[in-house]
Design a protein around this motif. Structure first.
Motif, short mmCIF file in Angstrom:
data_model
loop_
_atom_site.label_atom_id
_atom_site.label_comp_id
_atom_site.label_asym_id
_atom_site.label_seq_id
_atom_site.Cartn_x
_atom_site.Cartn_y
_atom_site.Cartn_z
N UNK A 59 -17.45 11.23 -37.14
CA UNK A 59 -18.19 9.98 -36.99
C UNK A 59 -19.22 10.17 -35.89
N UNK A 60 -20.13 9.25 -35.79
CA UNK A 60 -21.01 9.21 -34.63
C UNK A 60 -20.52 8.11 -33.70
N UNK A 61 -20.55 8.38 -32.41
CA UNK A 61 -20.20 7.40 -31.39
C UNK A 61 -21.49 7.01 -30.68
N UNK A 62 -22.10 5.88 -31.07
CA UNK A 62 -23.34 5.47 -30.42
C UNK A 62 -23.16 5.24 -28.93
N UNK A 63 -24.19 5.53 -28.16
CA UNK A 63 -24.15 5.38 -26.71
C UNK A 63 -23.71 3.97 -26.31
N UNK A 64 -24.22 2.95 -27.03
CA UNK A 64 -23.87 1.57 -26.70
C UNK A 64 -22.37 1.33 -26.85
N UNK A 65 -21.75 1.93 -27.89
CA UNK A 65 -20.32 1.74 -28.12
C UNK A 65 -19.50 2.39 -27.01
N UNK A 66 -19.93 3.58 -26.57
CA UNK A 66 -19.22 4.26 -25.48
C UNK A 66 -19.34 3.45 -24.19
N UNK A 67 -20.53 2.91 -23.93
CA UNK A 67 -20.73 2.09 -22.73
C UNK A 67 -19.89 0.81 -22.78
N UNK A 71 -16.89 -0.34 -20.23
CA UNK A 71 -16.78 -1.66 -19.58
C UNK A 71 -15.42 -2.29 -19.83
N UNK A 72 -14.91 -2.11 -21.06
CA UNK A 72 -13.62 -2.70 -21.43
C UNK A 72 -12.44 -2.05 -20.71
N UNK A 74 -12.58 -0.89 -17.53
CA UNK A 74 -12.88 -0.96 -16.10
C UNK A 74 -13.53 0.32 -15.57
N UNK A 75 -14.50 0.83 -16.31
CA UNK A 75 -15.31 1.99 -15.92
C UNK A 75 -14.53 3.29 -15.77
N UNK A 76 -13.41 3.41 -16.46
CA UNK A 76 -12.63 4.66 -16.39
C UNK A 76 -13.25 5.78 -17.21
N UNK A 77 -14.27 5.48 -17.99
CA UNK A 77 -14.95 6.51 -18.79
C UNK A 77 -16.31 6.87 -18.21
N UNK A 78 -16.56 6.48 -16.97
CA UNK A 78 -17.86 6.73 -16.36
C UNK A 78 -18.20 8.22 -16.34
N UNK A 79 -17.21 9.06 -16.08
CA UNK A 79 -17.44 10.51 -16.07
C UNK A 79 -17.87 10.99 -17.45
N UNK A 80 -17.23 10.48 -18.50
CA UNK A 80 -17.59 10.83 -19.87
C UNK A 80 -19.04 10.45 -20.15
N UNK A 81 -19.46 9.28 -19.72
CA UNK A 81 -20.84 8.85 -19.92
C UNK A 81 -21.81 9.80 -19.22
N UNK A 82 -21.48 10.23 -18.01
CA UNK A 82 -22.32 11.19 -17.30
C UNK A 82 -22.42 12.52 -18.03
N UNK A 83 -21.31 12.98 -18.59
CA UNK A 83 -21.32 14.24 -19.34
C UNK A 83 -22.19 14.10 -20.59
N UNK A 84 -22.08 12.97 -21.27
CA UNK A 84 -22.91 12.74 -22.46
C UNK A 84 -24.40 12.74 -22.08
N UNK A 85 -24.74 12.07 -20.99
CA UNK A 85 -26.14 11.99 -20.57
C UNK A 85 -26.73 13.34 -20.20
N UNK A 86 -25.90 14.27 -19.73
CA UNK A 86 -26.39 15.59 -19.31
C UNK A 86 -26.07 16.70 -20.30
#
Length: 142
Positions: A59-67, A71-72, A74-86
Protein backbone atom coordinates in the motif's frame (compact mmCIF):
# COMPACT_ATOMS: atom_id res chain seq x y z
CA UNK A 1 14.69 -18.68 33.06
CA UNK A 2 16.56 -17.60 29.91
CA UNK A 3 15.81 -14.44 28.01
CA UNK A 4 16.82 -13.19 24.57
CA UNK A 5 16.94 -15.17 21.35
CA UNK A 6 16.12 -18.45 23.10
CA UNK A 7 12.78 -17.09 24.25
CA UNK A 8 9.89 -18.18 22.01
CA UNK A 9 8.24 -15.49 19.94
CA UNK A 10 4.91 -14.29 21.19
CA UNK A 11 2.05 -14.20 18.71
CA UNK A 12 2.01 -10.40 18.81
CA UNK A 13 5.67 -10.10 17.80
CA UNK A 14 5.87 -13.04 15.42
CA UNK A 15 4.84 -10.90 12.45
CA UNK A 16 7.80 -8.59 13.11
CA UNK A 17 10.39 -11.37 12.95
CA UNK A 18 8.68 -12.96 9.94
CA UNK A 19 8.73 -9.58 8.17
CA UNK A 20 12.42 -9.09 9.07
CA UNK A 21 13.25 -12.51 7.64
CA UNK A 22 11.24 -11.83 4.48
CA UNK A 23 12.98 -8.49 3.92
CA UNK A 24 16.41 -10.04 4.44
CA UNK A 25 15.67 -12.85 1.96
CA UNK A 26 14.18 -10.51 -0.68
CA UNK A 27 16.31 -7.36 -0.47
CA UNK A 28 17.08 -7.28 -4.20
CA UNK A 29 13.45 -7.61 -5.27
CA UNK A 30 12.23 -5.11 -2.66
CA UNK A 31 14.90 -2.63 -3.75
CA UNK A 32 13.86 -3.15 -7.38
CA UNK A 33 10.21 -2.57 -6.46
CA UNK A 34 11.02 0.54 -4.45
CA UNK A 35 13.03 1.99 -7.34
CA UNK A 36 10.34 1.12 -9.91
CA UNK A 37 7.65 2.76 -7.81
CA UNK A 38 9.91 5.78 -7.24
CA UNK A 39 10.34 6.13 -11.01
CA UNK A 40 6.56 5.97 -11.51
CA UNK A 41 5.41 8.20 -8.65
CA UNK A 42 8.29 9.80 -6.79
CA UNK A 43 7.06 10.43 -3.27
CA UNK A 44 3.76 12.04 -4.25
CA UNK A 45 1.83 8.89 -3.21
CA UNK A 46 3.65 8.63 0.11
CA UNK A 47 5.85 5.92 1.55
CA UNK A 48 5.51 2.30 0.45
CA UNK A 49 3.88 0.17 3.10
CA UNK A 50 3.45 -3.54 3.65
CA UNK A 51 0.01 -4.06 5.17
CA UNK A 52 -0.27 -7.53 6.68
CA UNK A 53 -4.07 -7.52 7.09
CA UNK A 54 -6.04 -9.39 5.87
CA UNK A 55 -3.19 -10.88 3.80
CA UNK A 56 0.20 -9.24 3.11
CA UNK A 57 0.00 -6.64 0.36
CA UNK A 58 1.64 -3.35 -0.63
CA UNK A 59 0.00 0.00 0.00
CA UNK A 60 1.02 3.62 -0.04
CA UNK A 61 1.14 5.49 3.26
CA UNK A 62 0.49 9.16 2.44
CA UNK A 63 2.52 11.68 4.43
CA UNK A 64 -0.69 13.21 5.85
CA UNK A 65 -1.80 9.81 7.20
CA UNK A 66 1.55 9.21 8.90
CA UNK A 67 1.43 12.69 10.44
CA UNK A 68 -2.14 12.15 11.67
CA UNK A 69 -1.14 8.81 13.21
CA UNK A 70 1.82 10.54 14.86
CA UNK A 71 -0.55 13.11 16.39
CA UNK A 72 -2.86 10.33 17.59
CA UNK A 73 0.01 8.58 19.41
CA UNK A 74 1.35 11.71 21.11
CA UNK A 75 4.24 12.25 18.66
CA UNK A 76 5.83 8.84 19.28
CA UNK A 77 6.41 8.48 15.53
CA UNK A 78 8.31 11.75 15.15
CA UNK A 79 11.55 9.88 14.41
CA UNK A 80 9.80 7.91 11.66
CA UNK A 81 8.58 11.16 10.08
CA UNK A 82 12.14 12.51 10.11
CA UNK A 83 13.44 9.36 8.43
CA UNK A 84 10.74 9.62 5.75
CA UNK A 85 11.59 13.28 5.11
CA UNK A 86 15.30 12.48 4.64
CA UNK A 87 14.83 9.29 2.60
CA UNK A 88 17.31 8.88 -0.28
CA UNK A 89 15.69 6.48 -2.77
CA UNK A 90 18.80 6.24 -4.94
CA UNK A 91 20.75 4.54 -2.11
CA UNK A 92 18.24 3.08 0.36
CA UNK A 93 14.90 1.34 0.63
CA UNK A 94 12.30 2.69 3.04
CA UNK A 95 9.00 0.95 3.76
CA UNK A 96 6.56 0.83 6.66
CA UNK A 97 5.35 -2.53 7.93
CA UNK A 98 1.79 -2.39 9.26
CA UNK A 99 0.43 -5.17 11.42
CA UNK A 100 -1.47 -5.86 14.62
CA UNK A 101 -2.18 -2.17 15.23
CA UNK A 102 1.55 -1.36 15.12
CA UNK A 103 4.02 -0.05 12.58
CA UNK A 104 7.57 -1.19 11.91
CA UNK A 105 10.20 0.72 9.99
CA UNK A 106 11.90 -1.19 7.17
CA UNK A 107 15.04 0.55 6.02
CA UNK A 108 18.15 -0.83 4.34
CA UNK A 109 20.83 0.14 1.82
CA UNK A 110 21.01 -2.70 -0.70
CA UNK A 111 24.12 -3.75 -2.59
CA UNK A 112 23.95 -2.98 -5.43
CA UNK A 113 21.95 0.26 -5.42
CA UNK A 114 18.15 0.18 -5.97
CA UNK A 115 18.44 1.31 -9.61
CA UNK A 116 20.84 -1.55 -10.39
CA UNK A 117 18.60 -4.03 -8.56
CA UNK A 118 15.69 -2.90 -10.75
CA UNK A 119 17.75 -3.42 -13.90
CA UNK A 120 19.08 -6.82 -12.75
CA UNK A 121 15.73 -8.24 -11.59
CA UNK A 122 14.28 -7.57 -15.03
CA UNK A 123 10.60 -7.36 -14.02
CA UNK A 124 8.22 -4.44 -14.25
CA UNK A 125 6.50 -3.00 -11.19
CA UNK A 126 3.32 -5.07 -11.68
CA UNK A 127 5.36 -8.26 -11.97
CA UNK A 128 7.35 -7.40 -8.85
CA UNK A 129 4.18 -6.61 -6.90
CA UNK A 130 2.62 -9.95 -7.85
CA UNK A 131 5.78 -11.93 -7.09
CA UNK A 132 6.50 -10.28 -3.75
CA UNK A 133 2.90 -10.35 -2.53
CA UNK A 134 2.70 -14.06 -3.32
CA UNK A 135 5.97 -14.73 -1.48
CA UNK A 136 4.87 -12.58 1.48
CA UNK A 137 1.65 -14.55 1.77
CA UNK A 138 3.70 -17.76 1.99
CA UNK A 139 6.30 -16.33 4.41
CA UNK A 140 4.26 -14.18 6.81
CA UNK A 141 1.44 -15.75 8.79
CA UNK A 142 -0.56 -13.25 10.84
Amino acid sequence: MMFGSNQPESGDNKWRSQLDRFVKEHQQELAALAWGLWLENGDKQGTIGIDLQPTPHFVYCPQEAVEKLNNNVENRLQELIGIIEHHQPEVEVLMIGIGKGEVKLIQFAPEPAPQVCFEQVGKNVAGLLDLLEQRMTEAIIV
